[in-house]
Design a protein around this motif. Structure first.
Motif, mmCIF file in Angstrom:
data_model
loop_
_atom_site.group_PDB
_atom_site.id
_atom_site.type_symbol
_atom_site.label_atom_id
_atom_site.label_comp_id
_atom_site.label_asym_id
_atom_site.label_seq_id
_atom_site.Cartn_x
_atom_site.Cartn_y
_atom_site.Cartn_z
ATOM 1 N N THR A 117 0.815 -1.171 -0.043
ATOM 2 C CA THR A 117 -0.186 -0.015 -0.065
ATOM 3 C C THR A 117 0.710 1.213 0.069
ATOM 4 O O THR A 117 1.979 1.247 0.553
ATOM 5 C CB THR A 117 -0.968 0.036 1.164
ATOM 6 N N VAL A 160 0.259 5.914 -0.581
ATOM 7 C CA VAL A 160 -0.512 7.002 -0.727
ATOM 8 C C VAL A 160 0.259 7.860 -1.761
ATOM 9 O O VAL A 160 1.488 8.171 -1.672
ATOM 10 C CB VAL A 160 -0.516 7.807 0.513
ATOM 11 N N SER A 174 -4.529 5.157 -13.797
ATOM 12 C CA SER A 174 -5.465 6.278 -13.239
ATOM 13 C C SER A 174 -4.542 7.622 -12.850
ATOM 14 O O SER A 174 -3.735 7.606 -11.660
ATOM 15 C CB SER A 174 -6.286 5.751 -11.939
ATOM 16 N N ARG A 181 -4.508 9.760 -3.868
ATOM 17 C CA ARG A 181 -5.000 8.518 -3.920
ATOM 18 C C ARG A 181 -4.210 7.618 -3.109
ATOM 19 O O ARG A 181 -3.119 7.590 -2.784
ATOM 20 C CB ARG A 181 -4.851 7.838 -5.313
ATOM 21 N N GLN A 182 -5.060 6.662 -2.216
ATOM 22 C CA GLN A 182 -4.580 5.677 -1.805
ATOM 23 C C GLN A 182 -4.569 4.030 -2.616
ATOM 24 O O GLN A 182 -5.529 4.083 -3.099
ATOM 25 C CB GLN A 182 -5.323 5.411 -0.209
ATOM 26 N N ARG A 228 -3.865 0.266 -2.934
ATOM 27 C CA ARG A 228 -3.587 -1.309 -2.311
ATOM 28 C C ARG A 228 -3.509 -2.323 -3.497
ATOM 29 O O ARG A 228 -4.323 -2.311 -4.075
ATOM 30 C CB ARG A 228 -5.023 -1.560 -1.554
ATOM 31 N N LEU A 237 -6.786 -1.670 -5.594
ATOM 32 C CA LEU A 237 -7.803 -0.806 -4.930
ATOM 33 C C LEU A 237 -7.260 0.307 -4.754
ATOM 34 O O LEU A 237 -6.440 0.618 -4.258
ATOM 35 C CB LEU A 237 -8.278 -1.602 -3.581
ATOM 36 N N GLN A 238 -8.267 1.371 -5.446
ATOM 37 C CA GLN A 238 -7.697 2.824 -5.232
ATOM 38 C C GLN A 238 -8.914 3.580 -4.691
ATOM 39 O O GLN A 238 -10.035 3.386 -4.874
ATOM 40 C CB GLN A 238 -7.570 3.304 -6.710
ATOM 41 N N LYS A 239 -8.469 4.437 -3.542
ATOM 42 C CA LYS A 239 -9.423 5.256 -2.904
ATOM 43 C C LYS A 239 -8.904 6.520 -3.050
ATOM 44 O O LYS A 239 -7.821 7.052 -2.767
ATOM 45 C CB LYS A 239 -9.457 4.831 -1.543
ATOM 46 N N SER A 240 -9.947 7.626 -3.344
ATOM 47 C CA SER A 240 -9.448 8.936 -3.588
ATOM 48 C C SER A 240 -9.436 9.473 -2.353
ATOM 49 O O SER A 240 -10.445 9.352 -1.537
ATOM 50 C CB SER A 240 -10.410 9.589 -4.711
ATOM 51 N N ILE A 241 -8.620 10.544 -1.906
ATOM 52 C CA ILE A 241 -8.541 11.273 -0.752
ATOM 53 C C ILE A 241 -8.928 12.618 -1.031
ATOM 54 O O ILE A 241 -8.135 13.573 -1.427
ATOM 55 C CB ILE A 241 -7.116 11.132 -0.012
#
Length: 156
Positions: A9, A11, A110, A117-118, A120, A129-133
């Motif tokens: 992982t 960021v 992306s 982005r975070q 994993r 897996l991508q999570k926008s912050i």
């Protein structure tokens, strides 16, 4: 590199991460490139980015991957500070061009935008897996030069 069933992982803001794996050997790895190129114009040097890419690729080959099987996903390259150069775009472009030159298939990317982005990465599966912050973008630096009283200088 990670153990089977593991996760890597990170960021990202303007940095770029490349998740590379071999779906046959079921091994993968990720790099995190802060600045892919240094200098400008005729003195531009991409040694930092090339080194980051070669380290992960060579590490995968050492773990049993075949270069012909490698696939990649690329993330990051956001424009985090308005009013300054877009180093994120430069980083993203470097990685995409590198993969093309080396014949490594980029199955997804992306890049860009203004959000951090975070990421994993599940290297044995090639799943990311991508999570926008939200709210991570920084406004341009404030510049206060002089005041009615005299000599104030604020650059931050």
């Amino acid at each position: 590199m990670a153990v089977p069933g593991g996760v890597i992982t990170t960021v990202l803001g303007s940095c770029v991460a490349t998740c590379i794996w071999d779906p046959v050997a079921r091994v993968g790895g990720m790099n995190h490139i802060l600045v892919a190129e240094s200098g400008s114009g005729p003195t531009r040097c991409d040694a930092v980015g090339v080194n980051a890419m070669e380290l992960v690729i060579n590490g995968l080959i050492h773990c049993g991957a075949r270069r012909a099987n490698l696939q990649a996903k690329v993330f990051g390259g956001a424009k985090m500070i308005d009013g300054l150069s877009d180093i994120g775009q430069v980083n993203g472009l470097f990685v995409v061009e590198y993969l093309e030159r080396e014949g490594i298939t980029c199955v997804n990317k992306s890049l860009g935008g203004t959000l951090a982005r975070q990421i994993r990465f599940y290297p044995a599966e090639g799943r990311v897996l991508q999570k926008s912050i939200a709210g991570a973008a920084v406004p341009p630096p404030r510049r206060k030069v002089g005041s009615a009283d005299g000599n104030d200088l604020e650059l931050f």
